[in-house]
Design an enzyme around this catalytic site. Structure first.
Site, PDB file in Angstrom:
ATOM      1  N   TYR A  33       0.819  -1.206   0.000  1.00  0.00           N
ATOM      2  CA  TYR A  33       0.000   0.000   0.000  1.00  0.00           C
ATOM      3  C   TYR A  33       0.854   1.259   0.000  1.00  0.00           C
ATOM      4  CZ  TYR A  33       0.888   0.902   4.994  1.00  0.00           C
ATOM      5  OH  TYR A  33       1.485   1.198   6.193  1.00  0.00           O
ATOM      6  N   ARG A  52       8.353   4.021  -4.510  1.00  0.00           N
ATOM      7  CA  ARG A  52       8.310   3.047  -3.414  1.00  0.00           C
ATOM      8  C   ARG A  52       7.268   1.966  -3.690  1.00  0.00           C
ATOM      9  NH1 ARG A  52       7.437   5.344   2.496  1.00  0.00           N
ATOM     10  NH2 ARG A  52       5.321   5.570   1.706  1.00  0.00           N
ATOM     11  N   ARG A 100      -7.778 -20.494  -1.909  1.00  0.00           N
ATOM     12  CA  ARG A 100      -6.824 -20.322  -0.808  1.00  0.00           C
ATOM     13  C   ARG A 100      -5.754 -21.411  -0.773  1.00  0.00           C
ATOM     14  NH1 ARG A 100      -5.213 -21.564   4.086  1.00  0.00           N
ATOM     15  NH2 ARG A 100      -4.447 -19.868   5.412  1.00  0.00           N
ATOM     16  N   HIS A 102      -1.189 -21.363   0.002  1.00  0.00           N
ATOM     17  CA  HIS A 102      -0.078 -20.447   0.273  1.00  0.00           C
ATOM     18  C   HIS A 102       0.651 -20.038  -1.009  1.00  0.00           C
ATOM     19  CE1 HIS A 102      -1.032 -21.558   4.289  1.00  0.00           C
ATOM     20  NE2 HIS A 102       0.014 -20.942   4.827  1.00  0.00           N
ATOM     21  N   LYS A 147       6.542  -1.935   1.918  1.00  0.00           N
ATOM     22  CA  LYS A 147       5.345  -1.346   2.543  1.00  0.00           C
ATOM     23  C   LYS A 147       4.175  -2.309   2.340  1.00  0.00           C
ATOM     24  CE  LYS A 147       3.137   3.171   3.108  1.00  0.00           C
ATOM     25  NZ  LYS A 147       3.188   3.276   4.552  1.00  0.00           N
ATOM     26  N   GLU A 180      12.058   2.357  14.314  1.00  0.00           N
ATOM     27  CA  GLU A 180      11.126   3.403  13.857  1.00  0.00           C
ATOM     28  C   GLU A 180       9.834   3.281  14.658  1.00  0.00           C
ATOM     29  OE1 GLU A 180       9.781   2.758   9.789  1.00  0.00           O
ATOM     30  OE2 GLU A 180       9.878   0.590  10.070  1.00  0.00           O
ATOM     31  N   LEU A 205      11.045   1.330   7.235  1.00  0.00           N
ATOM     32  CA  LEU A 205      10.447   1.771   5.977  1.00  0.00           C
ATOM     33  C   LEU A 205      11.145   3.072   5.558  1.00  0.00           C
ATOM     34  CD1 LEU A 205       8.060   1.230   3.954  1.00  0.00           C
ATOM     35  CD2 LEU A 205       6.917   3.105   5.128  1.00  0.00           C
TER      36      LEU A 205
HETATM   37  N1  PLP Z   1       7.427   3.798   9.065  1.00  0.00           N
HETATM   38  C1  PLP Z   1       6.342   3.020   9.008  1.00  0.00           C
HETATM   39  C2  PLP Z   1       6.380   1.673   9.648  1.00  0.00           C
HETATM   40  C3  PLP Z   1       5.179   3.465   8.363  1.00  0.00           C
HETATM   41  O1  PLP Z   1       4.088   2.683   8.310  1.00  0.00           O
HETATM   42  C4  PLP Z   1       5.167   4.765   7.791  1.00  0.00           C
HETATM   43  C5  PLP Z   1       3.981   5.280   7.114  1.00  0.00           C
HETATM   44  O2  PLP Z   1       2.988   4.630   6.958  1.00  0.00           O
HETATM   45  C6  PLP Z   1       6.317   5.546   7.886  1.00  0.00           C
HETATM   46  C7  PLP Z   1       7.446   5.031   8.522  1.00  0.00           C
HETATM   47  C8  PLP Z   1       6.367   6.929   7.286  1.00  0.00           C
HETATM   48  O3  PLP Z   1       6.368   6.859   5.887  1.00  0.00           O
HETATM   49  P1  PLP Z   1       5.897   8.087   5.002  1.00  0.00           P
HETATM   50  O4  PLP Z   1       6.706   9.256   5.424  1.00  0.00           O
HETATM   51  O5  PLP Z   1       6.234   7.655   3.614  1.00  0.00           O
HETATM   52  O6  PLP Z   1       4.447   8.280   5.230  1.00  0.00           O
END
Ligand code: PLP
Length: 281
Positions: A33, A52, A100, A102, A147, A180, A205
């Site tokens: 996403y 991304r 369904r 895997h 993501k 993070e 991320l």
């Molecule tokens: N880290 C994580 C785990 C996230 O889910 C997000 C945003 O959803 C971010 C960092 C920040 O990313 P962005 O600045 O691209 O929104």
């Protein structure tokens, strides 16, 4: 006002939007996403989000449902139909629908779903008051750079934060270093005045907002370091904040009950945020 969603080629009422029960996103969280900030009707950092998204799709071997041009058209159409100019667009692409199992058929048709919602303007007093953060163990998998919609540790972490009266949880690895936030990138201003945020890698991320703030820091000649920092360093930092497309820069005034700085948003944080407002407006 009635919200409109986009589901596999159709614009439908938000409440009526449906996907198949054997969509692999629903059964396996087999999908990716993006969340893009919309400001004055403009998509902020569209290129970086698009890149991304392509990277996430490629990492999981999911086919792109459409090329960038048509995708942008759908996003803009959705914003128009939802009649807002400041908000966010959520784009989700899953591997598609299959019996369904895997393992998956290689040439599955991916599912594309989008929602959009208005964001209330941020109040200056709320920004200045800042928010509380707790830290907890990072129990995620080893590809946090993708993501993916597979967000169980993130949602449980955020929930724990809320239950403890905090707004966000910063996740901590086996070396007691912060990776993070559950939906944000974590930053501090160290005791010697440098901005610090984790280096990129599979442990975090690659936040689009993180990248923009690094650019802003460079333009303002503010020294910055891309390295992880410990819980102790965070608790003793001069300033702390987190960034994301929806939270912009949110000052942190307490970490694990320890007050940061004077308990209010720090001056460097506020000046970075001010530059970000100029950047998006
Ligand atoms: N880290 C994580 C785990 C996230 O889910 C997000 C945003 O959803 C971010 C960092 C920040 O990313 P962005 O600045 O691209 O929104």
């Amino acid at each position: 006002m009635s919200r409109i969603a986009y589901v596999n080629g159709r614009y439908v009422g938000h409440g009526e939007a449906r996907v198949h029960i054997e969509d692999r996103g629903y059964q396996f969280s087999d999908g990716v996403y993006e969340v893009i900030l919309v400001q004055n009707g403009k998509l902020i950092d569209e290129d970086a989000h698009h890149q991304r998204l392509q990277k996430s799709l490629k990492s999981l071997g999911i086919n792109a449902p459409m090329k960038r041009g048509p995708l942008t058209q759908v996003i803009n159409q959705l914003i128009k139909r939802n009649k807002f100019s400041n908000g966010i667009v959520y784009i989700q692409i899953t591997r598609g629908v299959a019996p369904r199992e895997h393992s998956f058929p290689i040439n599955l048709k991916p599912s594309l779903v989008m929602t959009a919602r208005r964001l209330p303007p941020k109040s200056q007093s709320a920004i200045e008051a800042g928010v509380k953060v707790i830290t907890l163990e990072d129990i995620r998998w080893k590809r946090c750079d993708i993501k993916t919609v597979s967000l169980l540790p993130n949602i449980l972490g955020k929930q724990k934060a809320r239950e403890q009266g905090a707004y966000e949880a910063w996740m901590v690895d086996e070396n007691r270093l912060i990776t993070e936030g559950t939906s944000t990138n974590a930053w501090i201003v160290s005791s010697d005045g440098a901005l610090v945020t984790s280096e990129l890698g599979s442990h975090i991320l690659s936040g689009v907002t993180r990248k923009t703030f690094i650019q802003i820091a460079a333009e303002l000649n503010i020294p910055y370091e891309e390295r992880q920092f410990s819980v102790e360093e965070a608790e003793n930092s001069r300033e702390a904040f987190f960034t994301s497309s929806t939270s912009f820069l949110t000052p942190v005034t307490e970490i694990n009950g320890k007050v940061i700085g004077n308990g209010k948003a720090g001056s460097l944080s506020l000046s970075l945020l001010n530059s970000y407002f100029n950047y998006i407006n």
